[in-house]
Design a protein around this motif. Structure first.
Motif, PDB file in Angstrom:
ATOM      1  N   LEU A  20      34.140 -97.507  -1.615  1.00 63.99           N
ATOM      2  CA  LEU A  20      32.692 -97.692  -1.690  1.00 63.99           C
ATOM      3  C   LEU A  20      32.288 -99.037  -1.088  1.00 63.99           C
ATOM      4  CD1 LEU A  20      29.815 -96.996  -2.763  1.00 63.99           C
ATOM      5  CD2 LEU A  20      30.497 -98.069  -4.921  1.00 63.99           C
ATOM      6  N   VAL A  21      31.451 -98.972  -0.063  1.00 59.38           N
ATOM      7  CA  VAL A  21      30.848-100.189   0.496  1.00 59.38           C
ATOM      8  C   VAL A  21      29.429-100.279  -0.073  1.00 59.38           C
ATOM      9  CG1 VAL A  21      30.141-101.397   2.599  1.00 59.38           C
ATOM     10  CG2 VAL A  21      32.161 -99.894   2.646  1.00 59.38           C
ATOM     11  N   ALA A  22      29.153-101.348  -0.793  1.00 57.04           N
ATOM     12  CA  ALA A  22      27.806-101.540  -1.333  1.00 57.04           C
ATOM     13  C   ALA A  22      26.932-102.167  -0.251  1.00 57.04           C
ATOM     14  CB  ALA A  22      27.858-102.449  -2.565  1.00 57.04           C
ATOM     15  N   PHE A  43      31.017-105.507   0.357  1.00 53.44           N
ATOM     16  CA  PHE A  43      29.579-105.472   0.631  1.00 53.44           C
ATOM     17  C   PHE A  43      29.335-105.273   2.120  1.00 53.44           C
ATOM     18  CE2 PHE A  43      29.973-107.697  -3.389  1.00 53.44           C
ATOM     19  CZ  PHE A  43      28.929-107.162  -4.143  1.00 53.44           C
ATOM     20  N   GLY A  44      28.321-104.473   2.429  1.00 57.96           N
ATOM     21  CA  GLY A  44      27.985-104.190   3.816  1.00 57.96           C
ATOM     22  C   GLY A  44      26.631-104.776   4.178  1.00 57.96           C
ATOM     23  N   GLU A  45      26.588-105.481   5.299  1.00 51.86           N
ATOM     24  CA  GLU A  45      25.341-106.076   5.789  1.00 51.86           C
ATOM     25  C   GLU A  45      25.098-105.586   7.216  1.00 51.86           C
ATOM     26  OE1 GLU A  45      23.111-108.271   4.371  1.00 51.86           O
ATOM     27  OE2 GLU A  45      24.119-108.266   2.430  1.00 51.86           O
ATOM     28  N   ASN A  46      23.830-105.587   7.635  1.00 53.12           N
ATOM     29  CA  ASN A  46      23.572-105.132   8.997  1.00 53.12           C
ATOM     30  C   ASN A  46      23.040-106.237   9.909  1.00 53.12           C
ATOM     31  OD1 ASN A  46      20.991-105.329   7.962  1.00 53.12           O
ATOM     32  ND2 ASN A  46      20.247-103.493   8.994  1.00 53.12           N
ATOM     33  N   LYS A  47      22.891-107.453   9.359  1.00 49.18           N
ATOM     34  CA  LYS A  47      22.503-108.588  10.197  1.00 49.18           C
ATOM     35  C   LYS A  47      23.518-109.708   9.990  1.00 49.18           C
ATOM     36  CE  LYS A  47      17.617-107.795  10.901  1.00 49.18           C
ATOM     37  NZ  LYS A  47      17.378-106.544  10.167  1.00 49.18           N
ATOM     38  N   GLN A  49      23.487-112.910  10.638  1.00 52.05           N
ATOM     39  CA  GLN A  49      22.998-114.166  10.050  1.00 52.05           C
ATOM     40  C   GLN A  49      22.904-114.060   8.520  1.00 52.05           C
ATOM     41  OE1 GLN A  49      22.404-117.214  11.668  1.00 52.05           O
ATOM     42  NE2 GLN A  49      22.453-117.806   9.510  1.00 52.05           N
ATOM     43  N   GLU A  50      22.352-112.943   8.065  1.00 51.78           N
ATOM     44  CA  GLU A  50      22.203-112.737   6.621  1.00 51.78           C
ATOM     45  C   GLU A  50      23.566-112.644   5.942  1.00 51.78           C
ATOM     46  OE1 GLU A  50      20.212-109.489   3.543  1.00 51.78           O
ATOM     47  OE2 GLU A  50      19.644-109.387   5.645  1.00 51.78           O
ATOM     48  N   MET A  51      24.496-111.958   6.597  1.00 52.74           N
ATOM     49  CA  MET A  51      25.843-111.820   6.045  1.00 52.74           C
ATOM     50  C   MET A  51      26.531-113.182   5.960  1.00 52.74           C
ATOM     51  SD  MET A  51      28.911-109.261   7.290  1.00 52.74           S
ATOM     52  CE  MET A  51      29.242-110.010   8.882  1.00 52.74           C
ATOM     53  N   THR A  52      26.355-113.994   7.006  1.00 48.87           N
ATOM     54  CA  THR A  52      26.971-115.326   7.031  1.00 48.87           C
ATOM     55  C   THR A  52      26.414-116.203   5.913  1.00 48.87           C
ATOM     56  OG1 THR A  52      27.183-115.104   9.426  1.00 48.87           O
ATOM     57  CG2 THR A  52      27.496-117.286   8.538  1.00 48.87           C
ATOM     58  N   ASP A  53      25.097-116.154   5.712  1.00 49.53           N
ATOM     59  CA  ASP A  53      24.463-116.931   4.637  1.00 49.53           C
ATOM     60  C   ASP A  53      25.004-116.521   3.269  1.00 49.53           C
ATOM     61  OD1 ASP A  53      22.958-118.147   6.564  1.00 49.53           O
ATOM     62  OD2 ASP A  53      21.113-117.032   6.148  1.00 49.53           O
ATOM     63  N   HIS A  65      31.640-106.353   5.203  1.00 53.26           N
ATOM     64  CA  HIS A  65      31.656-105.346   6.266  1.00 53.26           C
ATOM     65  C   HIS A  65      30.366-105.452   7.073  1.00 53.26           C
ATOM     66  CE1 HIS A  65      34.756-102.340   4.403  1.00 53.26           C
ATOM     67  NE2 HIS A  65      35.119-103.594   4.244  1.00 53.26           N
ATOM     68  N   MET A  66      30.497-105.490   8.386  1.00 53.64           N
ATOM     69  CA  MET A  66      29.322-105.480   9.251  1.00 53.64           C
ATOM     70  C   MET A  66      29.040-104.025   9.603  1.00 53.64           C
ATOM     71  SD  MET A  66      26.972-107.046  10.764  1.00 53.64           S
ATOM     72  CE  MET A  66      25.760-106.512  11.963  1.00 53.64           C
ATOM     73  N   ILE A  67      27.924-103.493   9.099  1.00 50.51           N
ATOM     74  CA  ILE A  67      27.663-102.061   9.281  1.00 50.51           C
ATOM     75  C   ILE A  67      26.553-101.777  10.287  1.00 50.51           C
ATOM     76  CG2 ILE A  67      28.493-101.451   6.968  1.00 50.51           C
ATOM     77  CD1 ILE A  67      25.530-101.300   6.121  1.00 50.51           C
TER      78      ILE A  67
END
Length: 221
Positions: A20-22, A43-47, A49-53, A65-67
């Motif tokens: 499961l990727v949240a 955790f999955g992010e699609n931006k 910059q936001e993921m890095t923060d 995870h970069m989705i």
């Protein structure tokens, strides 16, 4: 229902072989921490910059995870820490991930994104393009990436039949990957398909990884 209750009820229903990727894009760190404290580590992010923060602010045992669709010029920002890139849809992007991974002395896992939906708006490779990449000398020489499977997004439709057809098609492509020899940089084990609305169908079609956001965190405001 709280984030914790949502998360636990989804996890209880998941077969043991499904990850499961949240999907936490647009959600505040406090929401992610509620899921983290309930045991979620992916955790999955699609931006980027936001993921890095968020990566900077949160515990370091999280797999990020970069989705989303990845722009080549942003790869360097996530290369130090990203665990899995879901949406790799070109040799050019693969080359950039390999290059940035090398600079960080890492091997970055990638999923190749396949085009399975009827909408033209979805990114992805066709099977011929996939095979071309896997057979290319350039790919075979990449030492800092590892293609660990495929990802796909079904058409946004009410038709379960349509979605099932697309997921089954992707599973077929995934099964045919066995025709390619495994290498250090190619070991297809993950089939990432299925989101909040269609993950049960995706699992029945062979998914091993689902990307669930609104069913955990509530719908986006």
């Amino acid at each position: 229902m709280s984030i914790k209750e949502n998360l636990l009820s989804i996890k209880e229903a998941l077969p043991s072989h499904v990850t499961l990727v949240a999907v936490s894009k647009t959600k505040p760190v406090s929401d992610l921490m509620e899921a983290y404290n309930a045991g979620q580590r992916i955790f999955g992010e699609n931006k980027i910059q936001e993921m890095t923060d968020k990566h900077e602010q949160m515990p370091k045992d999280i797999e990020w995870h970069m989705i989303g669709h990845v722009q080549t010029n942003k790869v360097k920002h996530m290369a130090p820490f990203v665990s899995l890139v879901h949406g790799v849809d070109s040799l050019k992007l693969l080359k950039e991930i390999n290059k940035q991974a090398k600079k960080n002395d890492r091997i970055i896992n990638c999923l190749l994104q396949m085009h399975i939906a009827e909408e033209d708006t979805k990114f992805g490779l066709y099977e011929a393009e996939l095979n071309e990449i896997l057979e290319s000398d350039e790919f075979q020489q990449m030492e800092n990436i590892k293609v660990t499977g495929l990802m796909g997004m079904a058409t946004f439709t009410e038709s379960e039949h349509q979605i099932e057809k697309e997921f089954s098609y992707l599973k077929g492509i995934f099964d045919r990957l066995k025709d390619h020899p495994e290498r250090n940089n190619f070991k297809p084990e993950t089939l990432s398909m299925g989101m909040s609305g269609d993950h049960k169908l995706a699992i029945s079609c062979g998914s091993t990884m689902i990307r669930v956001g609104s069913s955990i965190f509530g719908s986006r405001h």
